[in-house]
Design an enzyme around this catalytic site. Structure first.
Site, PDB file in Angstrom:
ATOM      1  N   LYS A   1       4.262 -21.481  59.770  1.00 53.16           N
ATOM      2  CA  LYS A   1       3.189 -22.325  59.241  1.00 53.16           C
ATOM      3  C   LYS A   1       2.260 -22.642  60.400  1.00 53.16           C
ATOM      4  O   LYS A   1       2.674 -22.595  61.567  1.00 53.16           O
ATOM      5  CB  LYS A   1       3.796 -23.631  58.701  1.00 53.16           C
ATOM      6  CG  LYS A   1       2.926 -24.360  57.722  1.00 53.16           C
ATOM      7  CD  LYS A   1       3.191 -23.942  56.299  1.00 53.16           C
ATOM      8  CE  LYS A   1       2.273 -24.663  55.340  1.00 53.16           C
ATOM      9  NZ  LYS A   1       2.569 -24.341  53.940  1.00 53.16           N
TER      10      LYS A   1
ATOM     11  N   GLY B   1      -0.317 -35.469  38.271  1.00 55.21           N
ATOM     12  CA  GLY B   1      -1.274 -34.640  39.014  1.00 55.21           C
ATOM     13  C   GLY B   1      -1.814 -33.527  38.147  1.00 55.21           C
ATOM     14  O   GLY B   1      -1.070 -32.652  37.694  1.00 55.21           O
TER      15      GLY B   1
ATOM     16  N   GLY C   1      -4.236 -31.293  39.033  1.00 53.02           N
ATOM     17  CA  GLY C   1      -5.045 -30.429  39.905  1.00 53.02           C
ATOM     18  C   GLY C   1      -4.882 -28.977  39.499  1.00 53.02           C
ATOM     19  O   GLY C   1      -4.612 -28.658  38.338  1.00 53.02           O
TER      20      GLY C   1
ATOM     21  N   VAL D   1      -2.560 -26.680  40.028  1.00 52.73           N
ATOM     22  CA  VAL D   1      -1.285 -26.270  39.430  1.00 52.73           C
ATOM     23  C   VAL D   1      -0.972 -27.101  38.185  1.00 52.73           C
ATOM     24  O   VAL D   1      -0.619 -26.565  37.136  1.00 52.73           O
ATOM     25  CB  VAL D   1      -0.123 -26.392  40.448  1.00 52.73           C
ATOM     26  CG1 VAL D   1       1.183 -25.945  39.801  1.00 52.73           C
ATOM     27  CG2 VAL D   1      -0.395 -25.561  41.688  1.00 52.73           C
TER      28      VAL D   1
HETATM   29  P1  NAD Z   1      -4.552 -30.148  43.918  1.00 54.00           P
HETATM   30  O1  NAD Z   1      -5.081 -30.884  45.080  1.00 54.00           O
HETATM   31  O2  NAD Z   1      -5.435 -29.179  43.188  1.00 54.00           O
HETATM   32  O3  NAD Z   1      -4.002 -31.170  42.819  1.00 54.00           O
HETATM   33  C1  NAD Z   1      -3.316 -32.351  43.111  1.00 54.00           C
HETATM   34  C2  NAD Z   1      -3.711 -33.377  42.053  1.00 54.00           C
HETATM   35  O4  NAD Z   1      -2.890 -34.532  42.220  1.00 54.00           O
HETATM   36  C3  NAD Z   1      -5.163 -33.830  42.167  1.00 54.00           C
HETATM   37  O5  NAD Z   1      -5.806 -33.757  40.904  1.00 54.00           O
HETATM   38  C4  NAD Z   1      -5.033 -35.279  42.646  1.00 54.00           C
HETATM   39  O6  NAD Z   1      -6.087 -36.108  42.165  1.00 54.00           O
HETATM   40  C5  NAD Z   1      -3.701 -35.673  42.048  1.00 54.00           C
HETATM   41  N1  NAD Z   1      -3.068 -36.809  42.719  1.00 54.00           N
HETATM   42  C6  NAD Z   1      -3.051 -37.111  44.028  1.00 54.00           C
HETATM   43  N2  NAD Z   1      -2.371 -38.246  44.233  1.00 54.00           N
HETATM   44  C7  NAD Z   1      -1.946 -38.663  43.020  1.00 54.00           C
HETATM   45  C8  NAD Z   1      -1.196 -39.788  42.573  1.00 54.00           C
HETATM   46  N3  NAD Z   1      -0.767 -40.721  43.419  1.00 54.00           N
HETATM   47  N4  NAD Z   1      -0.925 -39.900  41.256  1.00 54.00           N
HETATM   48  C9  NAD Z   1      -1.387 -38.975  40.380  1.00 54.00           C
HETATM   49  N5  NAD Z   1      -2.110 -37.907  40.746  1.00 54.00           N
HETATM   50  C10 NAD Z   1      -2.392 -37.748  42.047  1.00 54.00           C
HETATM   51  O7  NAD Z   1      -3.223 -29.411  44.444  1.00 54.00           O
HETATM   52  P2  NAD Z   1      -2.431 -28.215  43.763  1.00 54.00           P
HETATM   53  O8  NAD Z   1      -2.816 -26.945  44.415  1.00 54.00           O
HETATM   54  O9  NAD Z   1      -2.486 -28.350  42.279  1.00 54.00           O
HETATM   55  O10 NAD Z   1      -0.943 -28.534  44.272  1.00 54.00           O
HETATM   56  C11 NAD Z   1      -0.179 -29.573  43.708  1.00 54.00           C
HETATM   57  C12 NAD Z   1       1.146 -29.689  44.456  1.00 54.00           C
HETATM   58  O11 NAD Z   1       1.862 -28.447  44.359  1.00 54.00           O
HETATM   59  C13 NAD Z   1       1.010 -29.962  45.950  1.00 54.00           C
HETATM   60  O12 NAD Z   1       2.109 -30.760  46.362  1.00 54.00           O
HETATM   61  C14 NAD Z   1       1.116 -28.585  46.580  1.00 54.00           C
HETATM   62  O13 NAD Z   1       1.584 -28.647  47.912  1.00 54.00           O
HETATM   63  C15 NAD Z   1       2.151 -27.961  45.677  1.00 54.00           C
HETATM   64  N6  NAD Z   1       2.087 -26.481  45.661  1.00 54.00           N
HETATM   65  C16 NAD Z   1       0.945 -25.842  45.275  1.00 54.00           C
HETATM   66  C17 NAD Z   1       0.916 -24.457  45.252  1.00 54.00           C
HETATM   67  C18 NAD Z   1      -0.321 -23.724  44.824  1.00 54.00           C
HETATM   68  O14 NAD Z   1      -0.231 -22.505  44.548  1.00 54.00           O
HETATM   69  N7  NAD Z   1      -1.483 -24.378  44.698  1.00 54.00           N
HETATM   70  C19 NAD Z   1       2.051 -23.713  45.607  1.00 54.00           C
HETATM   71  C20 NAD Z   1       3.219 -24.393  45.981  1.00 54.00           C
HETATM   72  C21 NAD Z   1       3.216 -25.772  45.996  1.00 54.00           C
END
Ligand code: NAD
Length: 355
Positions: free
Chosen positions: A80, A177, A179, A181
């Protein structure tokens, strides 16, 4: 504890400090373990408060990648990188390219990709300076939809384990969340007939989920206590802790967020409450599998990536089996699964083959 002490404790191989005076780049690349192959893991851009925080984060994250890549059955080690900068104000082409040069200097021992604070577009600058970057826009692209698909398959495996059927019709799923995913996951769950309860700190996303999926909205702090079958954390880490676990009224915790357990002992706390926990680095491994498909001899194929991601279902069933057989938490069982591969494949280096 000093840096060598930390490396010794967690078995890291290499820690590279990168500084460039013209761009102000301050980056750290951590290579945890290359038993299975080159160390693959994204580059995070974050404004850490202190230098120590950046070191601790990169060491912790790179180790997590060793386990994730091994659990996914990949021929990739764990690594990383972190760039110590504010992604909103300090990102530039020159900074990203300077980082790319340092990645290139490692000769392929570390392969970078996108992560928190970096995007697929940022990677195009990094790739101007190094061949050792994956997740290209024109290849595997944004991993989030593939990650969401893996989480969906994983949730079905959990349902089978707990309810005796993978059918999610009318199952209540609380998604934290919405976002990249979380939103895509809601789409799969809605299509499967699940009833959604959702939260996000951005009200417009919640309103949209109410409109598009008929979801029930709750305030961010309320999501832990809602009565549901499955809680899917898809926002930030450390959400399974002493304060939240006693509030949970679900049978399963299965979501995409990284590092969901605040401390390892929280896996035991869930177990004591008879809540099945899908270890994060197994259920959310779809993203890295998608990126790794770029290394396939005939190039990236979305179809092949999705087929491989679908095996998360069986991997989780295997994790649950190990946990039952050894009377350990599912989190520990997932580590056993990863360590088994590290050992089995690692031992192949005993065999001499002339180049
Ligand atoms: P993202 O930033 O697109 O979405 C995260 C969402 O969570 C946002 O909409 C944000 O407003 C919301 N959020 C933040 N704090 C919050 C809270 N206290 N209560 C409710 N909602 C809250 O991120 P993502 O890419 O969708 O990833 C989500 C999680 O999955 C992260 O932990 C990331 O590390 C993990 N992850 C993502 C991937 C990927 O392919 N994107 C792969 C493995 C793991």
């Amino acid at each position: 504890m000093g840096i060598f002490g930390q490396m010794e404790q967690y078995g890291h191989e290499q820690l590279v400090f990168c500084y460039d005076r013209s761009t102000g780049l301050r980056a750290i690349i951590a290579i945890h373990d290359t038993t299975l192959g080159p160390a693959l893991g994204g580059v995070r851009m974050w404004k850490y408060e202190r230098e120590d925080d950046a070191v601790t984060d990169v060491l912790r994250l790179s180790r997590g990648m060793t386990y994730k890549n091994a659990a996914m059955g990949l021929n990739l080690g764990g690594g990383k990188a972190v760039i110590w900068a504010d992604p909103r104000t300090e990102k530039s082409e020159a900074l990203l390219r300077a980082f790319g040069k340092f990645v290139q200097s490692l000769g392929g021992r570390y392969i970078t990709a996108e992560d928190v604070g970096t995007t697929v577009e940022d990677l195009t600058y990094v790739q101007m300076e190094t061949r050792h970057a994956a997740g290209r826009a024109e290849a595997s692209g944004d991993p989030s939809p593939v990650t969401a698909y893996g989480v969906f398959e994983g949730i079905k495996a959990c349902a089978r384990q707990v309810f005796g059927s993978e059918d999610l019709k009318d199952k209540k799923v609380a998604v934290q969340g919405l976002g990249k995913v979380g939103w895509a996951l809601c789409g799969h769950l809605h299509e499967a007939g699940a009833r959604l309860i959702v939260t996000d700190i951005h009200p417009e996303l919640v309103d949209r989920a109410v409109r598009e999926f008929g979801a029930t909205p709750v305030a961010p702090a309320e999501i832990y206590g809602v009565a549901c079958d499955i809680f899917a954390p898809c926002a930030m880490g450390a959400v399974l802790n002493d304060e939240t676990i006693p509030q949970l009224k679900c049978r399963i915790v299965a979501g995409s967020a990284n590092n969901q357990l605040k401390e390892p002992r929280h896996a035991d706390m869930l177990r004591e409450r008879s809540i099945l926990y899908a270890p994060d680095f197994v259920i959310n491994g779809g993203g890295v599998v998608n990126v790794a498909e770029e290394f396939h001899p005939v190039g990236y194929s979305r179809e092949r990536a999705l087929a491989r991601v679908a095996t998360i279902y069986d991997k989780l069933l295997r994790v649950f089996q190990i946990a039952e057989e050894r009377n350990i938490s599912t989190a520990q069982a997932a580590e056993v699964l990863a360590e088994e591969r590290l050992q089995r494949i690692g031992q192949l280096s005993r065999l001499y083959v002339a180049e």
